[in-house]
Design a protein around this motif. Structure first.
Motif: not given
Length: 417
Positions: A143-146, A282-284, A355-358
């Motif tokens: 994961v990234a921290n935007q 941000i999942p990456m 509907s869960d974008a994450y």
């Protein structure tokens, strides 16, 4: 879309809602109840079943790091709980407890196959037995921290290892007092996960298809040298465990780390902003050696097991509690709040999941997760310790990467012989 048939599965869940002739008590051993972010969730699940059934659910809370040990201690004193939460990668170890119940014999193999997707159902299988049911599922990924990336001036999510290292350097230079990558550098169980992912990224197998160690290959040494280089260049830090990385990430002092989908919840808690902070997480895909490489990730999930012969019936209170936790009205909310996927067909098709974008982003990043090759081994704990000790020796400069890899290879060969 998931293709489902629901007749048998619906019958299992409906049975869970039937009120038993006499009230009973279900002992539920889990670690989530001991966590600030999980206690109310667990209490809600227990209260839901109690309200429907008239039974009582008694929580037995142990810290995540202690729960397996206490399960074995309880097995020796005949005080095992009725139901227990287990990290999926540790299930082969817990399956050695003699009193564990084969759930195919309780609910029926066909009914369980109608209820759960094949990949998730397989998380609960050991030696041909269905000793657990999947509860929440996902992967160990990056994961990234935007917000941290924005503060550091990093443009976009890095896709290759070189781009990843460059991003870390920008964080180091532009975010004061930061640990750019929250790499696990203490706790052998945590170190193992980071090491496995980087070893796979560099092309090493760690444990090959024949069950032989392969850690001092050129690829294995290169992976360890990469990790050491991050430490030496202050892109990672000593004495960091997964909980430390979670805290630093939520407090905007770390840009990247590996975790399960529940990373969202930890960041929400540590940021002090709750789920309003989720837009920054941000999942990456794990960076790859080349732009078109396959990103590495580890299969992850929590499962539920039952113990004791008196629970080996679909009419027992423990069985009904287990099925109630898998009903859509309980499971979907719990999984999404925990930042994970629910493993049943009907829950995966629910509007909330779609509907869960994450979670959609996490699923997209989890291209080809691989099972943890250490967890199923009978001596997996010893192997994890060997890997963790040698990786840490390299990270702390006590050995060169080559020396640590050679020592790891020799010790693993002896342990796996």
């Amino acid at each position: 879309m998931w293709k489902i048939t629901t007749s048998l599965a619906a019958g299992l869940v409906a049975a869970a809602l039937a009120v038993p002739a006499a009230a009973d008590t279900v002992e539920f051993m889990n670690w989530t109840y001991t966590e600030d972010s999980g206690k109310d969730l667990m209490q809600g699940i227990m209260d839901d079943y109690a309200g429907k059934s008239g039974d009582t659910v008694e929580p037995l809370g142990y810290a995540w790091s202690d729960i397996n040990k206490n399960a074995f201690l309880r097995s020796r004193t005949n005080t095992l709980p009725d139901v227990m939460q287990v990290q999926a990668r540790f299930l082969p170890t817990i399956a050695n407890i003699q009193q564990i119940v084969d759930l195919n014999e309780v609910f029926g193999k066909d009914a369980l196959e109608e209820m759960f997707t094949p990949g998730f159902l397989a998380m609960g299988q050991v030696d041909g037995k269905q000793v657990a049911l999947p509860w929440i599922a996902g992967t160990i990924g990056m994961v990234a921290n935007q917000k941290v990336l924005d503060a550091a001036g990093v443009d976009g999510i890095p896709g290759t290892v070189d781009e990843f290292r460059a991003a870390l350097e920008q964080v180091r230079e532009n975010v004061p007092n930061s640990v750019p990558y929250g790499m696990a550098t203490k706790n052998n169980a945590s170190i193992l996960l980071d090491y496995l992912i980087w070893a796979w990224t560099f092309g090493a197998d760690v444990i090959d298809a024949d069950g032989k160690p392969d850690v001092n290959s050129a690829e294995g040494v290169a992976a360890l040298e990469f990790m050491v280089g991050l430490m030496n260049d202050r892109l990672a830090a000593p004495e960091i465990d997964r909980p430390d990385a979670r805290r630093l990430f939520g407090q905007e002092a770390t840009a990247f780390y590996f975790d399960a989908p529940s990373a969202k919840n930890f960041a929400a808690d540590f940021s002090g902003q709750g789920m309003d902070y989720a837009v920054n997480i941000i999942p990456m895909e794990t960076p790859t050696m080349e732009a078109d490489g396959t990103p590495a990730a580890i299969q992850w999930g929590h499962v539920l097991v039952m113990f004791n012969d008196d629970n080996a019936s679909s009419d027992s209170a423990a069985s009904k509690f287990l099925m109630n936790t898998m009903s859509d009205d309980v499971l979907v909310d719990y999984a999404l709040i925990k930042g994970a996927l629910p493993p049943t067909f009907t829950a995966l098709e629910s509007e909330q999941v779609a509907s869960d974008a994450y979670m959609a982003a996490w699923a997209e990043a989890a291209v080809a997760p691989r099972p943890n090759p250490i967890a199923p081994l009978a001596n997996g704990g010893a192997i994890s310790d060997i890997i963790g000790e040698e990786v840490q020796a390299a990270l702390l400069g006590q050995k060169t990467a080559q020396e640590a890899a050679d020592a790891m290879q020799e010790r693993l060969e002896a342990e796996l012989d």
